[in-house]
Structure formats: structure tokens, C-alpha cells
Design an enzyme around this catalytic site. Structure first.
Site, short mmCIF file in Angstrom:
data_model
loop_
_atom_site.label_atom_id
_atom_site.label_comp_id
_atom_site.label_asym_id
_atom_site.label_seq_id
_atom_site.Cartn_x
_atom_site.Cartn_y
_atom_site.Cartn_z
N MET A 1 0.94 -1.11 -0.06
CA MET A 1 0.09 0.02 0.04
C MET A 1 0.86 1.11 0.08
SD MET A 1 -3.10 -1.17 -0.46
CE MET A 1 -4.14 -2.55 -0.05
N SER A 2 0.61 2.28 0.90
CA SER A 2 1.44 3.48 0.89
C SER A 2 2.74 3.49 1.31
CB SER A 2 0.74 4.53 1.59
OG SER A 2 -0.53 4.92 0.91
N VAL A 3 3.20 2.29 1.85
CA VAL A 3 4.60 2.17 2.18
C VAL A 3 5.43 2.28 1.01
CG1 VAL A 3 6.34 0.22 2.68
CG2 VAL A 3 4.45 0.41 4.16
N THR A 4 4.71 1.85 -0.29
CA THR A 4 5.15 2.00 -1.67
C THR A 4 6.07 3.70 -1.79
OG1 THR A 4 3.52 0.83 -2.52
CG2 THR A 4 4.91 2.19 -4.20
N LYS A 5 5.14 4.55 -1.06
CA LYS A 5 5.41 6.13 -1.21
C LYS A 5 6.88 6.14 -0.70
CE LYS A 5 0.91 7.86 -1.10
NZ LYS A 5 -0.12 6.76 -0.93
#
Lengths: 443, 443
Positions: B157-161
Site C-alpha cells: 500500500m502506501s509504504v510504496t510511497k
């Protein structure tokens, strides 16, 4: 007819069976050659965003028109959902490298040609994307063309069938499956289909008698309904047909009597995949990882494309790294033993090598494959070397030559699906390589 | 309010920002607890075919309803097209294992609770799918729940960011990008959007001022248009909106002045991904493999989900193996050095650890994250240990505590997207683990 030139003329089979070589009602067509169709040069899907005329989509079929198809066969997972085949988590088993000099200049005489090609020219003539030749377990030749890289994966197409056939034969060998049993005993839902009263052996050897055509030139051929059922995209609102591979298989009707003639039809492998799933509680992706891929010392995970309910496409959905396909082939050349363990029982490999029913095979009329047979979803040459093959449309190949201690794996993107279009080059090239390697003394 | 019971009541944020903790207009809702929602027990997508009520499809949204979502976060590639992030082909770098006894009984006092939970109970309370704790580079605790396995991949999820932010900061450090330059200088197509006159630094730190809402409760919020643009499925016939992430980004309009307040919005990371692609000629999947994943000694390939033209979803599309995420975190804890090489420049890690503009952050009103800041797409706690985090909806976390020489990576499937719903347990748990590990003397 096959010339190496910027635009060359090739024979198009009106009958394109998925790995077959049926050449009938041939028509003429023109395709750009390997250099002119090189997907790296044409830059499909390159750019942010890629230009409109270099953007490929699954939904509109643009991805599989030649020459765009040359990119797509190395990038299926970017086009559709897939399921992983884990290599496990350990260190890969390195393949030793002993390059043999001069192979690019090896002379190959295509069937029906007046002049030889060099080995290197055969790669272009067959639109090779990548090729690895193993001799006595070492890489003697390796080359990547187009967009395939050592760390990429490529569609195995119907080479998938031989992998699934191997799994099926392993389950027969360990008693999980009984080759003499009827399919209906494993999958009751197939009772009303052509498969219900076929034996597992008939499915493994594709001697089922099915009212099923893989004639891509016929818009009414059942292969299109099969493809639509397995298409993972949402179905059109007015669609009333089968919505998965399993639903489609139940609609296949008989035509003739099982066990008499070889009839190369993808749906047999899908049925085998279903039988395997029912008997083991694992789909073919999971089972392939457990029984083979995680034990090979593979360097990459493989994957299957899936239908809308997650069914791996057993008939043709496998994608692998090229060197891992070489490891798989080398394991079989070594009677199933590889990476320090017996992965496939020796009896299974021996049974495949001995081949199937030659008479049944002859009835299918493969002009270029005289004297061959088909066993457990492998093509058996019955040549003096005892070579056997896995074959997929557009040139995908595993060629195992026990006498020459040689394994060739090739991924390709020939414009014509049926291997009849490349066999006249492919088979002499592989045999020439075998002769070359047989000349190398044991060290 | 948070109790461990078969059906427990939790606070639902009406405002579910993708990794945020904005708690306003809270409503009550009831979800089955970790055991009752265990995707392994519920057997999603098991069977050949799976039963109709256990079949999940991307097209109808069934895949992301709770509790089915608990299966989907570990199986995104079976639902949609994806692009590979190669680990390379070599041997993985093994992580040493030094289990610390008694961790399951470690006492954790959730914020606002009257009674402590054990560490093991916090895993259920946060719907943990897998968690690895590294101390001084060794695995001291590792557990998999639900359907995640060591050889599986889970949505970050936003760990991607934070991963993309790290890539962006690396490109600034090596001079490929200039953080002071305007976005329009890299992507002229964004001239007419809110991003055009923002600096790259403002995008990296999400201090852009955008007319863009990630309020999932509002059917008119721009986040839905963003999702529809990026949806890889064919668009409805009457659809006239943007057809890719890149097309959508051009429609985002300004609201206020850049540089003043932190505004956590996924589109910033998508813009960064576009800038990276333009500046390097590689999409973020390729660049992540080249610069980081292939150098980490990763044991698995990772992947990104893609839109209909193959754009990796930079804002939230990464999926990885859990231990590989741990390797990534450990590399950063070691100032960018890992596996015998400097992978991320030390200056980049130092800059992230020092954090961003605390005043800008405070204006965003994250009640549970008082005194924190945001830098290069990382969440910086500014606590005594100098801990910093990557955070993704439903509980995805990388928590790096330099003083405790600790890295925690957690994949989870909490029924509530916003991390406000789990921070009251998560943050005390991670801090309790740090205290436990700080008590272990150097050997």
C-alpha cells in the site's frame, strides 16, 4: 520459401493448431523479418506514457498482433492477472558455463532449402527471443534477442502442456492418480462432456475424440469459445457462455471414439489440470512449485496466467525464465535427478522417452514429424538419439537429446503460430547442434 | 474501545486517507476479529473451482470487501496485471536468526486503554498478516498469519510511497534531479495542473496545495476519479474521463499555496514517479530493481500493479515478500549500506531521519502523531530514538528505530483503511519492542 531478408515470405497455415504442424490450405503472407520486427527497436510500451501507436492493451487485442506480439510474449503479466510459481527462497543452483567456440557459424541445412544457413541465421529465421544450449549440464551457448533478458520471463505457450503432463505422470507414478481410471471418477462435473468416459491415459496422450477445433482461421471454431471462457476480463453484458476454463470443459462434446487417433487439443491439458487440482487439493501453479520449481535451484519464480476465477491456464499459461526452463530440461535429461535430488521419478522420464502410440500419431497427419509419437504431453521424435520435445506456438521449445547429452531451450516469437512454419529450420538446427556436441570428447 | 473478542467494535474514520490518521466524524461499526476473519480459515479462492461465495473478482469489487480483502492483499497479482521488480539472479543474502524468547508475552499498553495487551494479542488487534523484527540485523521475531507465507508477496500500500520517495531522494543526491526545480521542468504536460509550479521538494514532502480529496466516504472525492483512471480494466463505453494515472494527474487543480502545509495525497507520489520516469528513461519498477532490489540480496522479486498502459502505481502499487521489506528497512537503518555495498547514499538517509517541516505537518491535524514530520515520503517520529516510518493503509508498516538498532516490518489487513484505527496499538507495541531490545547488551 524461407529467406533471410527485410521482408520475407513465409507459409501461413490456415490450420494453426497450438503447437502443431498441420500444413493445409496454405496461403501466402508477408511479415517483417527478425530485425525489422525487433521489439527492442520498435520500443513497445517504452516512454511515460508510451506513444499511442506503441501502447499495447489486452482488451483490444493489439497486444497479440505481429510484430507487437514479440513484446507481449515476454510481458504477459503486464497484460493480465497471473499466479506465482515460487522458486522457493534459497540460493539458485548455478549452471556452469563452458562456451563452445564457432557455434554461430555452425552450418544448418533447412528442410527443402537449396542453401545452408548459419546457426546464427537460424535464430533470426525462427524469430528467436532467447536460446540456451546445455551440453553435459553446462551452458555451451546462450543468447538473448528482442526484449527478453536473462532476468525476464517469457510465455512457454504449449510447452506448458509438457510441464503439466510431467506433473500428471508423476501423480500416476506415486499412486495419487490411476491412468486407467475414467475422468468422471475424478471430476464428476465432466460426466456430460466428451471427457467423462475418457481414461486419464487417453487425456495424457491426447487420444480423446473431441468435437473441438483449434482452427484459428475458422471464426466458429471452439477454440474461440475456449479463449473467451478463460479470458479474465469482465464478460460482455449479453454474454451467456461459459465463464471459466472449468465451465467451458463441460461443454466439449465427443466426436468419434477415444483411444484411436492422436488429436492435439489444448483442452486435454486443461482437463488434466482440473484432475490434478481435485486429486491434490492444489492448483497446478502450487503443485508445480512444490514438486518441481522449488527443487530445481531455479533462479526466478515462474507464473501462470489465470482466468476470472483464478484457474491457472494449464493448457498454455506458463511463463518462465529461460535458464530455469533449461534447468527443467536438464533435470529430465538426467532421468529426473537434479540439484542433488530425484525430482521426477526415473520411471516417468523413461516412459515419456519410450513414447506413445506411433500409429495413433500418424493419423494426425503431421507431415514434418513422420514417425513421431506423443506421450504424457511430450513430443517424441524416435530418432537415433532418442530426442523428445516440448513444443509451443510461435516456436517455444525444449529439445532433449539424450545421446548428445544436450538440452536446447528456445523462446521465440515467430509471426506464425503453428510450428510447421519454423520446423524446417528448427529441427535441422537442433540436430546440427547435437552432431556438433557429439564430436566433443569426454574430458 | 478496542477489545479482543470474536466481534469487536472499532472506530471507523469517516475520513480514510491512504495512510493517514485523521479521525473526524467517527462512526461505529462492527467487524469480525482476526480469528473470525482469518482468510486461511475462510478459504477464499480455494477449490477447483472455488465455491461461488468464496470466489473473488477484481471487476465487481468483491475482492476488497472485508474480510475477503484479507486474502486479496496477499494476492493482488491474481486480480490484476502487474510488472516485475527483479531481485536479480544471484543468491539471496540470508538474514541471521536469533530469536528472543518471551516476546509473545511482552506487555503493551495501547493508547487510551485501561489494560495492557500482550505482544501476541497486538498482532490480532491489528489484523497482522506477517511481522518480522530485526535487531542488529538479525531476525529476533517472525510470524505469519492468515494466508501470507514467507514465500508470498503482500501489498505494501502506501509504504510504496516511502520506497519511491527514497528513489527520488537518491536521484536528487546524484544530481539527476534538482529538488528546487519546478515539476513542469520535468513533465511539461503538468503545466496546466496544480503540480506545474510546485517544486520537486514540495512534491517529495507533500506540501503541495491541491484541490484533491482522499475522503473515501465522499462519492465525489477526486480519489475515486484517480482510481478509475488507473483501473486497468476496460473503461465503460460512456466513460470520458482520464484513462491512465498520467492523464489523471494533469487534471488536478491547485487549492491554496504550495509549501505551507503538509497535505498527504497519493497523487504527489504518482507525480514523483512520472518525474523519475522522464529523468531516467525507466519506470519506477525498473529503477527500483536496478538501484535497490537487485542489490539487497532479496530472496523474491517484488511487483507493482499497473494501469491500462503499463504505468506502475507509484502511489501504492508495490507488493513484496516480508523479509525483503525487512532487508530494505535494515539497509536504511545501516545508513544505506547493506549486502557489502552502499545502496542508498548516507546523506539521503540522514536527510530523511532529520525529518521535514514540523509546522507544516502540524497543520494537517494528525492527533496521534504529535510532533512528527514528513520528509521524502517518510513519516518521522522525532522521538528520543529518532524512529521513522513508512505507513500504508490497513496497517502496512516499516518502523526503523536507530537507537534500538531495530527494524520492524509488518503487513496487515485491518478492516479500517486509515492507520488512526490501529496506531493506538501499533505505536505502543513498536515502542515496547524497542525498549525490550534496548535491554539486550551488546554481545
Amino acid at each position: 520459401m524461407l529467406r533471410v531478408s527485410p521482408l520475407f515470405t513465409v507459409t501461413v497455415c490456415a490450420l494453426l493448431c497450438l503447437a502443431g504442424t498441420v500444413a493445409s490450405a496454405a496461403t501466402q503472407s508477408t511479415f517483417p523479418d527478425a530485425a525489422a520486427s525487433d521489439p527492442a527497436t520498435l520500443k513497445w510500451m517504452v516512454g511515460a506514457p508510451p506513444p499511442a501507436d506503441r501502447t499495447l492493451r489486452f482488451e483490444d487485442g493489439s497486444y497479440f498482433r505481429f510484430p507487437a506480439m514479440r513484446w507481449s510474449v515476454a510481458n504477459f503479466r503486464q497484460l493480465m492477472p497471473t499466479v506465482n510459481v515460487s522458486r522457493g527462497l534459497g540460493a539458485p543452483l548455478a549452471l556452469p558455463e563452458h562456451p563452445v567456440p564457432g557455434i554461430d557459424e555452425l552450418s544448418v541445412m533447412p528442410v527443402g532449402a537449396s542453401q545452408p544457413l548459419t546457426w546464427r541465421q537460424t535464430l533470426d529465421a525462427t524469430y528467436t527471443d532467447g536460446i540456451v544450449v546445455l551440453h553435459r549440464g553446462a551452458i555451451v551457448y546462450e543468447r538473448y534477442l528482442g526484449v527478453l533478458k536473462p532476468d525476464g520471463q517469457h510465455a512457454a505457450m504449449s510447452v506448458t502442456k509438457s510441464v503439466i503432463g510431467t506433473l500428471g505422470a508423476m501423480l500416476v507414478a506415486d499412486g495419487t492418480l490411476d491412468a486407467g481410471k475414467k475422468i468422471v471418477d475424478y471430476v464428476p462435473e465432466l460426466a456430460g462432456s466428451a471427457f467423462g468416459n475418457a481414461t486419464l491415459r487417453q487425456v495424457l496422450d491426447m487420444t480423446t475424440a473431441l468435437d473441438y477445433s483449434e482452427d484459428y482461421a475458422d471464426p466458429n471454431a471452439q477454440v474461440w469459445a475456449h479463449a473467451q471462457a478463460g479470458n479474465p476480463l469482465p464478460k460482455p453484458k449479453d454474454y451467456t457462455g461459459p465463464r471459466s476454463y472449468y465451465e467451458f470443459l463441460q461443454t466439449v462434446q465427443p466426436k468419434g471414439k477415444h483411444g484411436r487417433a492422436f488429436g492435439y487439443k489444448t483442452v486435454n491439458t486443461d482437463v488434466l489440470g482440473w484432475v490434478i487440482a481435485r486429486a491434490t487439493g492444489r492448483n497446478v501453479a502450487q503443485l508445480l512449485s512444490e514438486r518441481i520449481w522449488s527443487r530445481l535451484g531455479a533462479e526466478q519464480d515462474a507464473y501462470f496466467t489465470v482466468d476470472s476465477i483464478g484457474t491457472p491456464f494449464a493448457g498454455g499459461g506458463l511463463n518462465t525464465g529461460l535458464r530455469d526452463l533449461a534447468r527443467f530440461g536438464e533435470m529430465l535429461r538426467n532421468s529426473g535427478r537434479f540439484n542433488g535430488q530425484q525430482i521426477v521419478p526415473e520411471s516417468v522420464v523413461k516412459d515419456i522417452q519410450q513414447g506413445g502410440d506411433k500409429q495413433a500419431f500418424a493419423q494426425a497427419g503431421y507431415g514434418q514429424l513422420k514417425g513421431w509419437s506423443y506421450r504424457s504431453m511430450w513430443w517424441v521424435t524416435h530418432n537415433a538419439d532418442g530426442a523428445f520435445m516440448a513444443r509451443g506456438v510461435h516456436g517455444q521449445s525444449i529439445y532433449i537429446d539424450p545421446k548428445a547429452e544436450m538440452v536446447i531451450v528456445r523462446y521465440a516469437s515467430h509471426p506464425i503460430a503453428g510450428n510447421a512454419a519454423n520446423d524446417s529450420v528448427t529441427l535441422p538446427a537442433f540436430e546440427a547442434m547435437a552432431r556438433r556436441l557429439l564430436a566433443i570428447p569426454q574430458s
